[in-house]
Each structure stands twice: as C-alpha cells, then as structure tokens.
Motif scaffolding. Structure first.
Motif, PDB file in Angstrom:
ATOM      1  N   LEU A  12       0.827  -1.207   0.000  1.00  0.00           N
ATOM      2  CA  LEU A  12       0.000   0.000   0.000  1.00  0.00           C
ATOM      3  C   LEU A  12       0.862   1.258   0.000  1.00  0.00           C
ATOM      4  O   LEU A  12       0.599   2.213  -0.741  1.00  0.00           O
ATOM      5  CB  LEU A  12      -0.927  -0.011   1.225  1.00  0.00           C
ATOM      6  CG  LEU A  12      -2.125  -0.950   1.149  1.00  0.00           C
ATOM      7  CD1 LEU A  12      -2.774  -1.105   2.521  1.00  0.00           C
ATOM      8  CD2 LEU A  12      -3.145  -0.433   0.148  1.00  0.00           C
ATOM      9  N   THR A  13       1.902   1.257   0.823  1.00  0.00           N
ATOM     10  CA  THR A  13       2.789   2.423   0.886  1.00  0.00           C
ATOM     11  C   THR A  13       3.455   2.676  -0.464  1.00  0.00           C
ATOM     12  O   THR A  13       3.531   3.823  -0.929  1.00  0.00           O
ATOM     13  CB  THR A  13       3.866   2.201   1.963  1.00  0.00           C
ATOM     14  OG1 THR A  13       3.238   1.963   3.227  1.00  0.00           O
ATOM     15  CG2 THR A  13       4.765   3.429   2.085  1.00  0.00           C
ATOM     16  N   ALA A  14       3.929   1.612  -1.105  1.00  0.00           N
ATOM     17  CA  ALA A  14       4.553   1.748  -2.425  1.00  0.00           C
ATOM     18  C   ALA A  14       3.543   2.247  -3.464  1.00  0.00           C
ATOM     19  O   ALA A  14       3.874   3.080  -4.320  1.00  0.00           O
ATOM     20  CB  ALA A  14       5.146   0.413  -2.863  1.00  0.00           C
ATOM     21  N   SER A  15       2.300   1.768  -3.389  1.00  0.00           N
ATOM     22  CA  SER A  15       1.261   2.184  -4.334  1.00  0.00           C
ATOM     23  C   SER A  15       0.933   3.663  -4.175  1.00  0.00           C
ATOM     24  O   SER A  15       0.752   4.381  -5.167  1.00  0.00           O
ATOM     25  CB  SER A  15      -0.003   1.348  -4.129  1.00  0.00           C
ATOM     26  OG  SER A  15       0.246  -0.017  -4.376  1.00  0.00           O
ATOM     27  N   PHE A  16       0.868   4.128  -2.926  1.00  0.00           N
ATOM     28  CA  PHE A  16       0.569   5.537  -2.692  1.00  0.00           C
ATOM     29  C   PHE A  16       1.688   6.433  -3.222  1.00  0.00           C
ATOM     30  O   PHE A  16       1.433   7.535  -3.726  1.00  0.00           O
ATOM     31  CB  PHE A  16       0.355   5.788  -1.198  1.00  0.00           C
ATOM     32  CG  PHE A  16      -0.875   5.118  -0.646  1.00  0.00           C
ATOM     33  CD1 PHE A  16      -1.955   4.834  -1.468  1.00  0.00           C
ATOM     34  CD2 PHE A  16      -0.959   4.742   0.693  1.00  0.00           C
ATOM     35  CE1 PHE A  16      -3.102   4.208  -0.971  1.00  0.00           C
ATOM     36  CE2 PHE A  16      -2.077   4.123   1.190  1.00  0.00           C
ATOM     37  CZ  PHE A  16      -3.157   3.851   0.361  1.00  0.00           C
TER      38      PHE A  16
END
Length: 357
Positions: free
Chosen positions: A297-301
C-alpha cells in the motif's frame, strides 16, 4: 559555531562504530570458540522454523518443538539464544518475514520455556541487542520496532517482582524516562507469560493459544474471514497498480481518472484498518501478511503521488503549447519590412508638396 557540533557528531559516530566493531568481534570470537549456532541441535530447528523462504506462515508445531528441546536438552537454551540473535542480526532490515517469525518464536519460547532461558532473554546484553537492531542503521519497519518494544515491556511487567530479571526492568524504565513511546497494550487480556512447559506438540495447544476448543474454532473462523478480506485488499492493490502502469498522465479519460481517485480513497481507508490490525496483533499467523500488504500500500501511494505530479507537469506544458504569445516588438518590425514590395514605384515621401513649398 557549527564546527564543535560537527566534531561532536564525528566523535559520537566514531564511538558507535567502535562499539559495533567490538560487538561484531565478540560475536566472531563466540562463533569461533562455540561454533556456528545453526549447527547445534536446537539451532538447526530455529534456522528452519524462521526461514521466510521455506515457511509460508508461522510454524507453530516447530515452535513448540523448539520449546520442548530447550526445556529437555541440557544447555540448549544458550544455543537457542545464539541462534535467535544470529537470525535477527543477519535478517533485520533485509528479510522482514524471517524477523517476524523469529520474534514470534522468541515470544513463544519466553512464555513456554524454563527460567534459565528467560534470564538469558532478559539479560542486559540481549535486550540491548534487540534495541540496537531496531535503531536507524537497520531501518526496521515501524511494526517490527513496536513488536520489539512490546516484548521488552511485557517481560518487564511480567518479571518485575523477580530480582533475577532486574536488567530488563532497568532498561525498560530507562527507555520510558528518555521518552520512548511503547505501544499500548492491555496486559490483563494477554496470554500469561508464566505458563508451564509444553508437553503436547500441537499448533492448537492451550498453552500457546490460551483458549479452549470452541474459542479456537471461533478464532479460526475469524482468521479465515480476515484472510478473505486481505485477499480483497490485494486485489484492489493490483488493480490500482495496473491502472497506474497503463494510464498516461493527463491523457486519461475523465471516467478513468475518477475511478483511479475512487480506488485510491478506498485503499487509504483499507490502509488505516491494516495499520490498526498491525498494532493490535501480537501472536497471529497473519502478522507477516499484514506487513507485506502495508508495504504494498505504501509503495502504491508513492506511485500515485508521482502520477499526480507528472499529470500536473504535462498539463502545464500543454497549456503553454496552446497559448501563443504576441511576438516581441523587434520581431514585428522585421515582419513589416518583409511585407514591403521593393518593385513598387510608390514614393516613400510626398515630393509634390515639397516642391510647392
């Protein structure tokens, strides 16, 4: 004015480096004289049980077997501590899954092993090593940092009445005095640390789970439901990342961009729930999955933020291309002269009026 500060920083860094070199040297000497901890009877079991490349989730059967080995084989508690320390030292900041398995194993052993093992775990050297491994150098995820702090706090609270465990209590008190924030925990609702040694090798052992059969079945159903929800989260993440790869910033259709933003909002809400779960889970087989999803999720954001930046840049460039500025004055004069037909005989001055004068 900054020079003394810089010198002081260099001195501090040099001292830290010297300490680290000394610790590594001691570790090397220890391995030289005592051998590789993974080559011991219990060490082989620990190496296998905490290997993220082999284990798809926490291997509770192996964990309880390791507890029985520590309790029943003489001096294996020392080899177990050395093997656990080596796994944490080599994997911290590199392989979060193995670190999670190791910390869960460590927690399980403290709850189920003899006092000799607990004393070694709560010694000043081992606890300080845990604190060092969650320092800035190893860049451990916040969830792992909180897990280590949770363990230190739980041991300090559980053994505070026993002087044999004064080291961990002193370190815990010192950290709190220095302002270190420990994760919120309700120790009354946790499985008690002072449990008897495991005698039945089963992943649903009441010693480990602290629950009867009905509660175990109910917990299994909850975990199954949660895993399905996590699968939904991963599906949304995959769709979101596919969109970010396929869409061209500022060239996407309006409905495509709206869908991307809606999906981003949904994932943000899911992320908040994941963070809450990570902070509340202490002894769960899904802990590693939560960390993995949190990283995704952090990478996607981050990719989404870069997409928006590129979109704004391209929009500005497109606006500049469609807006044609008026040419400078000197360019206009040149253009006017270029329009003059030199073959025309039209006079530049009115000579008739001049002659009449």
């Amino acid at each position: 004015m900054q020079q003394p500060s810089n010198i002081q920083d260099h001195v501090v860094n040099a001292v830290d480096t010297a300490k680290e070199v000394a610790a590594n040297s001691i570790e090397l000497l220890s391995n030289f004289f005592q051998g590789n901890p993974y080559e011991t009877y219990v060490g082989k079991k620990i190496e296998s049980a905490t290997d993220g490349a082999i284990q798809s989730t926490e291997n509770w059967v192996a964990f309880i077997d390791i507890c029985d080995t520590i309790n029943n084989v003489q001096d294996e508690e020392k080899n177990a501590i050395r093997a656990i320390k080596k796994r944490l030292q080599t994997e911290m900041g590199k392989n979060n899954i193995s670190v999670i398995y190791t910390l869960t194993l460590l927690e399980t052993c403290v709850k189920n092993c003899n006092k000799s093992f607990r004393i070694l775990t709560c010694s000043k050297d081992f606890v300080n090593e845990l604190i060092r491994l969650i320092g800035p150098k190893f860049d451990a995820p916040q969830a792992i940092q909180e897990k280590v702090l949770y363990l230190i706090e739980s041991w300090a609270e559980a053994f505070k009445a026993d002087s044999d465990f004064k080291d961990v209590l002193e370190i815990y008190t010192d950290l709190k005095n220095k302002g270190v924030q420990f994760p919120e925990s309700n120790f009354q609702n946790l499985v008690p640390i002072n449990t008897p040694a495991a005698s039945v090798v089963t992943p649903n052992s009441s010693i480990l789970q602290g629950e009867n059969q009905d509660e175990s079945q109910s917990r299994g159903e909850e975990l199954s439901k949660l895993r399905k929800e996590l699968d939904i989260v991963m599906t949304n993440i995959n769709v979101f990342q596919d969109l970010l790869r396929q869409l061209v910033p500022n060239e996407e259709k309006e409905d495509e961009f709206e869908f991307l933003n809606e999906l981003h909002g949904t994932l943000q809400e899911m992320h908040r729930r994941i963070v809450v779960l990570i902070q509340s889970v202490t002894q769960s087989m899904i802990f590693s999955e939560l960390l993995t999803i949190n990283d995704e999720l952090t990478a996607s954001f981050s990719k989404y933020d870069r997409y928006l930046v590129n979109r704004d840049i391209k929009k500005i460039q497109k606006d500049e291309e469609t807006t044609t500025p008026a040419p400078p004055a000197e360019h206009q004069i040149i253009a006017d002269l270029a329009d003059i037909n030199l073959n025309e005989s039209k006079p530049l001055l009115n000579t008739d009026s001049t002659e009449n004068k």
